[in-house]
Design a protein around this motif. Sequence first.
Motif, PDB file in Angstrom:
ATOM      1  N   LEU A 249       0.902  -1.476   0.023  1.00  0.00           N
ATOM      2  CA  LEU A 249      -0.062  -0.184  -0.067  1.00  0.00           C
ATOM      3  C   LEU A 249       1.006   1.380   0.126  1.00  0.00           C
ATOM      4  CD1 LEU A 249      -2.612  -1.131   2.661  1.00  0.00           C
ATOM      5  CD2 LEU A 249      -2.996  -1.061   0.062  1.00  0.00           C
ATOM      6  N   SER A 250       2.171   1.167   1.005  1.00  0.00           N
ATOM      7  CA  SER A 250       2.640   2.376   1.087  1.00  0.00           C
ATOM      8  C   SER A 250       3.637   2.821  -0.251  1.00  0.00           C
ATOM      9  CB  SER A 250       3.714   2.404   2.235  1.00  0.00           C
ATOM     10  OG  SER A 250       4.129   3.383   2.542  1.00  0.00           O
ATOM     11  N   GLU A 251       4.488   1.602  -0.551  1.00  0.00           N
ATOM     12  CA  GLU A 251       5.486   1.823  -1.693  1.00  0.00           C
ATOM     13  C   GLU A 251       4.500   1.343  -2.970  1.00  0.00           C
ATOM     14  OE1 GLU A 251       8.760   2.710  -1.281  1.00  0.00           O
ATOM     15  OE2 GLU A 251       7.974   3.048   0.677  1.00  0.00           O
ATOM     16  N   GLY A 252       3.651   0.721  -2.949  1.00  0.00           N
ATOM     17  CA  GLY A 252       3.054   0.421  -4.511  1.00  0.00           C
ATOM     18  C   GLY A 252       2.104   1.678  -4.455  1.00  0.00           C
ATOM     19  N   PHE A 260      -4.474   0.026  -6.933  1.00  0.00           N
ATOM     20  CA  PHE A 260      -4.874  -0.780  -5.718  1.00  0.00           C
ATOM     21  C   PHE A 260      -5.695  -1.929  -6.085  1.00  0.00           C
ATOM     22  CE2 PHE A 260      -8.196  -1.637  -2.408  1.00  0.00           C
ATOM     23  CZ  PHE A 260      -7.440  -1.615  -1.365  1.00  0.00           C
ATOM     24  N   GLU A 261      -6.155  -2.111  -7.429  1.00  0.00           N
ATOM     25  CA  GLU A 261      -6.765  -3.238  -7.939  1.00  0.00           C
ATOM     26  C   GLU A 261      -5.849  -4.310  -8.206  1.00  0.00           C
ATOM     27  OE1 GLU A 261      -9.444   0.226  -8.533  1.00  0.00           O
ATOM     28  OE2 GLU A 261      -7.421  -0.248  -8.957  1.00  0.00           O
ATOM     29  N   ARG A 262      -4.559  -3.980  -8.798  1.00  0.00           N
ATOM     30  CA  ARG A 262      -3.390  -4.812  -9.091  1.00  0.00           C
ATOM     31  C   ARG A 262      -2.863  -5.356  -7.715  1.00  0.00           C
ATOM     32  NH1 ARG A 262      -1.958  -8.824 -11.983  1.00  0.00           N
ATOM     33  NH2 ARG A 262       0.038  -9.084 -12.238  1.00  0.00           N
ATOM     34  N   VAL A 263      -2.768  -4.751  -6.461  1.00  0.00           N
ATOM     35  CA  VAL A 263      -2.396  -5.320  -5.469  1.00  0.00           C
ATOM     36  C   VAL A 263      -3.348  -6.337  -4.832  1.00  0.00           C
ATOM     37  CG1 VAL A 263      -2.227  -4.730  -3.049  1.00  0.00           C
ATOM     38  CG2 VAL A 263      -1.008  -3.174  -4.766  1.00  0.00           C
ATOM     39  N   VAL A 295      -8.693  -1.383   4.623  1.00  0.00           N
ATOM     40  CA  VAL A 295      -7.473  -0.797   4.924  1.00  0.00           C
ATOM     41  C   VAL A 295      -7.609   0.609   4.930  1.00  0.00           C
ATOM     42  CG1 VAL A 295      -6.102  -2.545   3.646  1.00  0.00           C
ATOM     43  CG2 VAL A 295      -6.909  -0.641   2.420  1.00  0.00           C
ATOM     44  N   ASP A 296      -6.801   1.274   5.389  1.00  0.00           N
ATOM     45  CA  ASP A 296      -6.831   2.906   5.558  1.00  0.00           C
ATOM     46  C   ASP A 296      -5.753   3.381   4.790  1.00  0.00           C
ATOM     47  OD1 ASP A 296      -6.695   5.624   6.168  1.00  0.00           O
ATOM     48  OD2 ASP A 296      -7.106   5.352   8.262  1.00  0.00           O
ATOM     49  N   LEU A 297      -5.785   3.791   3.634  1.00  0.00           N
ATOM     50  CA  LEU A 297      -4.814   4.043   2.657  1.00  0.00           C
ATOM     51  C   LEU A 297      -4.090   5.408   3.208  1.00  0.00           C
ATOM     52  CD1 LEU A 297      -6.170   3.568  -0.821  1.00  0.00           C
ATOM     53  CD2 LEU A 297      -4.211   2.680   0.184  1.00  0.00           C
ATOM     54  N   LYS A 298      -4.633   6.038   3.967  1.00  0.00           N
ATOM     55  CA  LYS A 298      -3.921   7.305   4.666  1.00  0.00           C
ATOM     56  C   LYS A 298      -3.490   7.279   5.980  1.00  0.00           C
ATOM     57  CE  LYS A 298      -6.438  10.759   1.672  1.00  0.00           C
ATOM     58  NZ  LYS A 298      -7.846  10.408   1.738  1.00  0.00           N
ATOM     59  N   VAL A 327      -6.734  -2.043   8.794  1.00  0.00           N
ATOM     60  CA  VAL A 327      -7.486  -1.708  10.204  1.00  0.00           C
ATOM     61  C   VAL A 327      -8.246  -2.770  10.939  1.00  0.00           C
ATOM     62  CG1 VAL A 327      -6.944   0.597  10.008  1.00  0.00           C
ATOM     63  CG2 VAL A 327      -9.163  -0.132   8.985  1.00  0.00           C
ATOM     64  N   ALA A 328      -9.027  -3.655   9.872  1.00  0.00           N
ATOM     65  CA  ALA A 328      -9.634  -4.629  10.398  1.00  0.00           C
ATOM     66  C   ALA A 328      -9.711  -5.987   9.496  1.00  0.00           C
ATOM     67  CB  ALA A 328     -11.198  -4.238  10.707  1.00  0.00           C
ATOM     68  N   THR A 329      -9.826  -7.018   9.840  1.00  0.00           N
ATOM     69  CA  THR A 329      -9.963  -8.368   8.964  1.00  0.00           C
ATOM     70  C   THR A 329     -10.990  -9.167   9.375  1.00  0.00           C
ATOM     71  OG1 THR A 329      -7.414  -8.199   9.022  1.00  0.00           O
ATOM     72  CG2 THR A 329      -8.648 -10.198   8.325  1.00  0.00           C
ATOM     73  N   TRP A 330     -11.749  -9.846   8.651  1.00  0.00           N
ATOM     74  CA  TRP A 330     -12.680 -10.700   8.715  1.00  0.00           C
ATOM     75  C   TRP A 330     -12.567 -12.122   8.174  1.00  0.00           C
ATOM     76  CZ3 TRP A 330     -13.555  -5.814   8.034  1.00  0.00           C
ATOM     77  CH2 TRP A 330     -14.380  -4.947   8.803  1.00  0.00           C
TER      78      TRP A 330
END
Length: 358
Positions: A249-252, A260-263, A295-298, A327-330
């Motif tokens: 997220l940070s470097e990509g 984001f879609e490719r990640v 995820v929180d991109l900021k 920030v959260a996972t289900w």
Amino acid sequence: GLLKNAEKFVKVYEDNGVVDLNMTAAIFSEDDVAAIPDLVKFGMPAVKFLLPYRGAEALDGMPGIDDGILYLGLRKVAELAAKGYRVFSRVHTENVEIFERRKHEYLKLKNQNFQWGDVRDKICELDSLAHCIQLARMTKCPLYVVHMTVGEGPEMISRARAEGVNVTAETCPQYLVLTKDEAYGRILGKVNPPLREKWDNQQLWEGLKNGSVSVVGSDHAPCKKVHKKEFWTAHVGMAAVETMLPVMLSEGVNKGRLSFERVVETCCYNPAKIYGLAPRKGCISIGSDADLVMVDLKKKVKVKNENLHTQADYCVFEGKEMTGWPVATWLRGEMIMKDNKILAKPGYGRWLAADVAP
């Protein structure tokens, strides 16, 4: 044999695990090769060939293999693929014989101020990669190259595919952002294959972008500092699973290297699809498992090992500020992580058999 060990492992895992998993078995002998069809029927989509761990480089439980075992294994997997099984062979591509000779040369040097990536130079990986692609071509075995580090790799993969070889490549966050000459690199950053140069980082980002590299994996291998005291005897590996998504997220995403879609595709969907776990995993759709990550991109986080959930007591990203964090996972609809706290109870995790039958 391997199947009994797999069954035992599943029992232990399902009593203790907090996430779902599939696994692959490492092949070391003709008996192991003979067990491959049973492992596939058990629900494993692949087997793994650890080419560089033999001779003086052999590790506990890894007696080492030669090209004969690799050939027999690829041929066996190819036979199953020809019958319609969705199976493949995973290869760790490094030529250990070249490395051994280089090691002897480096041991004699008065100035010991070199890096692991200097000794275990990319010639080891490039030679083995070309060799495995050629064996896959000749046996018609679907090939999966794990943790590719070399900038020349994406083009080699693309060329082989264009020539009809069924080959897929994976890289890891550490090979996208770290280099062999950075401060931690000498011992704490000792990993196989080694960290390379900035040029290699760039080529691998490009490979992820253009599709020649299909998967990002963590190659999570947590070590403690006590295991990394001296250059030659230090354990290889680093904790990487929890920092994987933040790096992407940070470097990509946030630096415009990858959408984001490719990640999502390379970290979630492609692995699930390749390993026979989609559409149950890797997708958000009716009938899928409701595995979600928010995820929180900021969100800015300064990485500290003490905040990570790993048995490693150091992190190669220590002190680095990353922008973009989960920030959260289900898992299967249950929240298992929130704001860096693990909520899942041991035993919630399940073994998932891959859907690989014809």
